[in-house]
Design a protein around this motif. Sequence first.
Motif, PDB file in Angstrom:
ATOM      1  N   ASP A 268      -2.650   2.417 -11.351  1.00 58.42           N
ATOM      2  CA  ASP A 268      -3.902   3.128 -11.631  1.00 58.42           C
ATOM      3  C   ASP A 268      -4.655   3.574 -10.388  1.00 58.42           C
ATOM      4  N   TYR A 269      -4.365   2.994  -9.246  1.00 57.93           N
ATOM      5  CA  TYR A 269      -5.053   3.346  -8.009  1.00 57.93           C
ATOM      6  C   TYR A 269      -4.058   3.864  -6.974  1.00 57.93           C
ATOM      7  N   ILE A 270      -4.584   4.580  -6.011  1.00 59.32           N
ATOM      8  CA  ILE A 270      -3.843   4.854  -4.781  1.00 59.32           C
ATOM      9  C   ILE A 270      -4.382   3.860  -3.748  1.00 59.32           C
ATOM     10  N   LEU A 271      -3.551   2.924  -3.384  1.00 62.02           N
ATOM     11  CA  LEU A 271      -3.975   1.863  -2.461  1.00 62.02           C
ATOM     12  C   LEU A 271      -3.753   2.322  -1.019  1.00 62.02           C
TER      13      LEU A 271
ATOM     14  N   ALA B 108       0.828  -1.199   0.000  1.00 60.19           N
ATOM     15  CA  ALA B 108       0.000   0.000   0.000  1.00 60.19           C
ATOM     16  C   ALA B 108       0.865   1.253   0.000  1.00 60.19           C
ATOM     17  N   GLN B 109       0.389   2.292  -0.728  1.00 60.59           N
ATOM     18  CA  GLN B 109       1.100   3.568  -0.709  1.00 60.59           C
ATOM     19  C   GLN B 109       0.868   4.321   0.597  1.00 60.59           C
TER      20      GLN B 109
ATOM     21  N   LYS C 263      -4.559  14.997  -5.266  1.00 55.29           N
ATOM     22  CA  LYS C 263      -3.452  15.784  -5.829  1.00 55.29           C
ATOM     23  C   LYS C 263      -2.956  15.182  -7.146  1.00 55.29           C
ATOM     24  N   VAL C 264      -2.861  13.834  -7.203  1.00 53.19           N
ATOM     25  CA  VAL C 264      -2.323  13.182  -8.402  1.00 53.19           C
ATOM     26  C   VAL C 264      -3.430  12.759  -9.374  1.00 53.19           C
ATOM     27  N   GLY C 265      -4.692  12.914  -8.983  1.00 54.21           N
ATOM     28  CA  GLY C 265      -5.803  12.630  -9.886  1.00 54.21           C
ATOM     29  C   GLY C 265      -6.074  11.159 -10.126  1.00 54.21           C
ATOM     30  N   LYS C 266      -5.879  10.346  -9.108  1.00 52.86           N
ATOM     31  CA  LYS C 266      -6.153   8.913  -9.245  1.00 52.86           C
ATOM     32  C   LYS C 266      -7.260   8.493  -8.267  1.00 52.86           C
ATOM     33  N   PRO C 267      -8.023   7.442  -8.618  1.00 51.83           N
ATOM     34  CA  PRO C 267      -9.010   6.927  -7.666  1.00 51.83           C
ATOM     35  C   PRO C 267      -8.320   6.187  -6.527  1.00 51.83           C
TER      36      PRO C 267
END
Length: 687
Positions: free
Chosen positions: A595-598, A544-545, A558-562
């Motif tokens: 593609d996601y922010i986990l 996970a990030q 901020k980065v525009g990801k789901p």
Amino acid sequence: MNKIKFTHIALLCVFALTLIPPSIARAQIYENVVEWSKSIKKGASDEERILEFTATPQDGWHVYDLNLPEGGPQSTEFIFDKIEGAQLVGKPFTNIKPDEVYDKNFGMNLRWYHSAVVFSQKIKITDPEKFGIAGAVRYMACNDETCTPPTEYEFTFGAAESGSATEAAMAPGTGVTETNSETLNKATPDVLDPEKADNAAKLGGKAELWTPVVSELRSYGDETLGRASSSLWKVFLYGFLGGLIALLTPCVWPMIPMTVSFFLKRSKDRKKAIRDAITYGLGIIIIYLTLGLLITGIFGASALNSLSTSAVFNIIFFLLLVFFAVSFFGAFEIVLPAKWTNKMDQKADSTTGLLSIFFMAFTLVLVSFSCTGPIIGTLLVEAATMGSWLGPAIGMFGFALALALPFSFFAVFPNMLQSMPQSGGWLNSVKVVLAFLELALAFKFLSVADLAYGWHILDREVFVSLWIIIFALLGLYLLGKLTFPHDTPVERVSVPRLFMAIVSLAFAIYMVPGLWGAPLKSISAFAPPLNTQDFNLYKGEVHAQFQDYDTGMEYAKKVGKPVLIDFSGYGCVNCRKMESAVWIDPQVNSILNNDYILITLIVDDKTNLPQPIEIKENGRTRKLRTVGDKWSYLQRSKFNSNAQPFYVPLDHEGKPLGPSRQYDEDVNEYVKFLHNGLTEFKTRTNQ
């Protein structure tokens, strides 16, 4: 239908058992699974008192013991926020010994209680007038499918209780019993009421990100919030397929035309003959259903569940399956004492009417045991692991229904008897294929025992090697390159038999990379864990990030990801299975990393918050003491769920992009779940 075609169908039925997917655990809110009561009584001296906390888990659930090793699930522990006019004496203790089971996922022995247990703490009264104690018992409750996050039972003792023993009123704990569908449908409306808004402010979160989204999840057809258990259906299906396979064995198949012909010939009235045959089938169902209910009645659902996780039991069952497999290969024949079947025959001859037919059905059950025994044994173990008292009965009902149907069907349509293939070598082929599958399954149970006792004789590479050999030999057998004592020589290999051989040999080759650490997702539920492998070249874990909800949501905007929210736990076995069987898939791995922010939120994280936070929840005051408490509250209040793993895609306002998802090792469905979230996110951001 000729004999060759029927042989192909029979073998395909045997293969069908290996294609049933594992059960799917669904999310839901669990409430009051453990009921707590507290009391205080006098000790050995005038100053000594004993605080007693009685925990009563519901059937199929358990609470963990005190002082479990680090790295495992949440131990039961005492938290004392206030102690006045008294001091603690010694450490907490219990009144009974816990169940001790080796858990291969944690690589340690775990201790738990599946029935009522009393946790006690001795204290010494120093000032009766100022006496006051407040705190909580922190615990975790689990069943065979899921665990609740660490939960607390709050308690207080006042000066009035310091003199003599007083019993507090029974108070429900905040952890576990299944809510009904009506309660779920009346979930908290999707508005941030003043209580939750105040809680969000105390927890440092943005109010809109903590707003409940239950109705929005349901608008996507989210099935995880209103669980209708598929476990019973799965056990029924196992039983029904097991019954179909039992029909195609030498012990049962020849009995069908003999028995049906007997009913048709002994009565000139065809309607009566049909009625007798149907009664015969119902007799078979009643016998097996009664057997399933007796097993549960004698042992109990929770005892069956504990038995199924016992190392000794797994050794016994391994030996039993090997014994049955050797018999199916043709080394010897298993028969029950002849006097049993003779006695049933005599009873059938000496009685009349329905009772006679019942004894005939009982005779079939006894005579066919050598072929049905392994199937029934495997079925009962599967049913036992459910922890439900209905499991064995439902499984046996499915088995008996499949076994009984042909007798009634051919009695109604007697002309169909002529199209039945005659007994012959094809029946033995079914037994041998089943023997290979039984032998492969046996090593799963030996693996549990091997891990429990630390023998290290069946580490993952050894297990995979054995399965490669077993399925390679099965492929050779289907090609006619390998024969057993009762086999009819295969003069030529038919096309369907060739394709089944290809499947078996391909499966054997598929497992070869597992010797070097390949995940082998299709057998992850059977093989020992990857950490038992000595040589592992695979590196494909997903990390996970973020492990903080608000911080991760801010970064995603901020980065525009789901965002993909992952409610997990250190003590969550199914979470580890998902990570090792689904997340390591290259396609899933790529989507999660790119593609996601986990955001992974660990609900049993024991890190203390800077200071306990007092919140209001459903009209009750609770204290959140740890980081895990905070994430557990978020999951309950926002998603109306408290079971892990729990995945849901979110946009930057904390709104769901699709339905939530639970433990399900279907990689293709998980990829679809992720893609649907991405598509919905792009649609919203482009508006």
